[in-house]
Design a protein around this motif. Structure first.
Motif, mmCIF file in Angstrom:
data_model
loop_
_atom_site.group_PDB
_atom_site.id
_atom_site.type_symbol
_atom_site.label_atom_id
_atom_site.label_comp_id
_atom_site.label_asym_id
_atom_site.label_seq_id
_atom_site.Cartn_x
_atom_site.Cartn_y
_atom_site.Cartn_z
ATOM 1 N N THR A 94 0.828 -1.208 0.000
ATOM 2 C CA THR A 94 0.000 0.000 0.000
ATOM 3 C C THR A 94 0.858 1.252 0.000
ATOM 4 O OG1 THR A 94 -1.867 -1.059 1.071
ATOM 5 C CG2 THR A 94 -1.656 1.297 1.432
ATOM 6 N N LYS A 121 0.314 -7.505 12.657
ATOM 7 C CA LYS A 121 -0.690 -6.539 12.219
ATOM 8 C C LYS A 121 -1.976 -6.825 12.993
ATOM 9 C CE LYS A 121 -2.993 -4.518 8.226
ATOM 10 N NZ LYS A 121 -3.144 -4.466 6.755
ATOM 11 N N ASP A 169 1.557 -6.783 -4.139
ATOM 12 C CA ASP A 169 0.669 -6.703 -2.985
ATOM 13 C C ASP A 169 1.160 -7.809 -2.043
ATOM 14 O OD1 ASP A 169 -1.530 -7.210 -1.242
ATOM 15 O OD2 ASP A 169 -2.903 -6.313 -2.690
ATOM 16 N N LYS A 218 -0.045 -9.654 0.048
ATOM 17 C CA LYS A 218 -0.834 -10.887 0.209
ATOM 18 C C LYS A 218 -0.267 -11.993 -0.675
ATOM 19 C CE LYS A 218 -4.283 -9.830 -3.364
ATOM 20 N NZ LYS A 218 -3.783 -10.803 -4.347
HETATM 21 C C1 SIN Z 1 -1.013 -2.857 2.816
HETATM 22 O O1 SIN Z 1 0.148 -2.664 2.479
HETATM 23 O O2 SIN Z 1 -1.511 -2.221 3.781
HETATM 24 C C2 SIN Z 1 -1.936 -3.835 2.131
HETATM 25 C C3 SIN Z 1 -1.410 -4.393 0.873
HETATM 26 C C4 SIN Z 1 -0.157 -5.165 1.062
HETATM 27 O O3 SIN Z 1 0.044 -5.773 2.107
HETATM 28 O O4 SIN Z 1 0.636 -5.197 0.102
#
Ligand code: SIN
Length: 322
Positions: free
Chosen positions: A18, A168, A63, A65
């Protein structure tokens, strides 16, 4: 060791997330695509870094994930190159928040770095009206320059967390990370790091073997994560056992267990069958705080205080080395 007579330059590696995300509208903090903005542009947007000797490299643009072995190997390769350079005192890595704790844990276990490796991130995309990425990068650079010991840490929202304890804990708040009972290692106040306790890890003797095997691996040993919950049964575990491919056999199961490592009796039966077939079974707790306290009544090995996702990685790395 850092050579004090040569110019010191920090290295910043980008992997996406992000922090590098972009939305079609500036006010949109959730409807964005992660991993769009180059790490060079992210660094250029931080006025506090202007004029500092920096090397900036894009290692990946994902990303988080979708994080996994190929990006980790690329990251370990570049980290090894830079950490072995006497002119580099520390490396900063930008990363998505969703699997940040897993990457931090893997890097710490595999590299056991003698210099600081500082992971940072953002909860809002780079295109937000008030992005948090620039401040987090600035804080991460402050930590990289001021840290007196080595090891992998995570910097977010003015806090410094250890790779082992960080998790997190919030889906959208800027202060999305927590270190549970251990608490953060330090905070960053207007560019100054204030430590709450000594930190910086001594290298582990086993690391070079793990590092070699990690870099040579095509895949990590297969370790699956299952959750014990009300109304659980053994069908997921039995399905895993039934379909295990000979090319990548099931080697381990980590259970996100209830409370202090308890497991539904129906799931326990299936896990016993797995263990009898040579599959390692490890209990972690699905509770956000505390740990599985060792006691004689535990049905399986425990995770030594690691969360389920980190226990999964610890077991995979242990199996890789065996
Ligand atoms: C984020 O960074 O908050 C969500 C997306 C990711 O983990 O790449």
């Amino acid at each position: 060791m850092v050579d004090a007579n040569r110019a010191q330059r920090l290295v910043i590696l980008g992997t996406g997330g992000t922090i590098a995300g972009r939305a079609s509208q500036a006010g949109d903090n959730v409807g964005y695509v992660a991993g769009q903005v180059s790490v060079a542009d992210l660094v250029a947007a931080v006025p506090a870094l202007a004029g500092l000797p920096l090397t900036v490299e894009q290692v990946a643009q994902v990303d988080s994930k979708d994080m996994g072995l190929p990006v980790w190997q690329a990251l370990v390769r570049q980290l090894s190159v830079h950490l072995n350079d006497p002119t580099v005192p520390a490396v900063v890595v930008t990363h998505g928040t969703d699997t940040l704790e897993e990457t931090a844990f893997v890097l710490q276990q595999v590299l056991q770095p003698r210099k600081p490796v500082v992971l940072t991130c953002a909860m809002r995309p780079a295109s937000a009206l008030a992005p948090d990425g620039p401040q987090n990068i600035s804080d991460a650079v402050a930590v990289a320059r001021q840290a007196t010991g080595g090891g992998v840490v995570v910097v977010c929202a003015g806090q410094v967390h250890s790779a082992r304890d960080v998790a997190k804990v919030h889906t959208y708040q800027l202060n999305a990370f927590d270190s549970g009972d251990a608490g953060p290692l330090a905070c960053v106040e207007e560019g100054e790091v204030r430590s709450f306790r000594p930190w910086g890890t001594a290298p582990d003797q086993t690391s070079s073997d793990v590092l070699t095997r990690f870099m040579a691996a095509d895949v990590l040993p297969r370790v699956e994560l299952v959750t014990s919950h009300a109304d659980a049964d053994g069908s997921v575990v039995r399905a895993l056992l039934a379909q295990a491919a000979p090319s990548r056999p099931l080697r381990g199961i980590v259970v996100a267990a209830t409370g202090n490592g308890t497991v539904h009796q129906s799931l326990t039966e299936a896990l016993n069958e797995a263990r009898a077939g040579g599959v390692r079974v490890v209990l972690a707790s699905r509770c956000a705080r505390g740990r599985v306290v060792p006691h004689a009544g535990l049905a399986f090995d425990h995770s030594q205080g690691l969360s389920p996702v980190k226990a999964r990685l610890a077991l995979a790395l242990e199996l890789l080395a065996s």
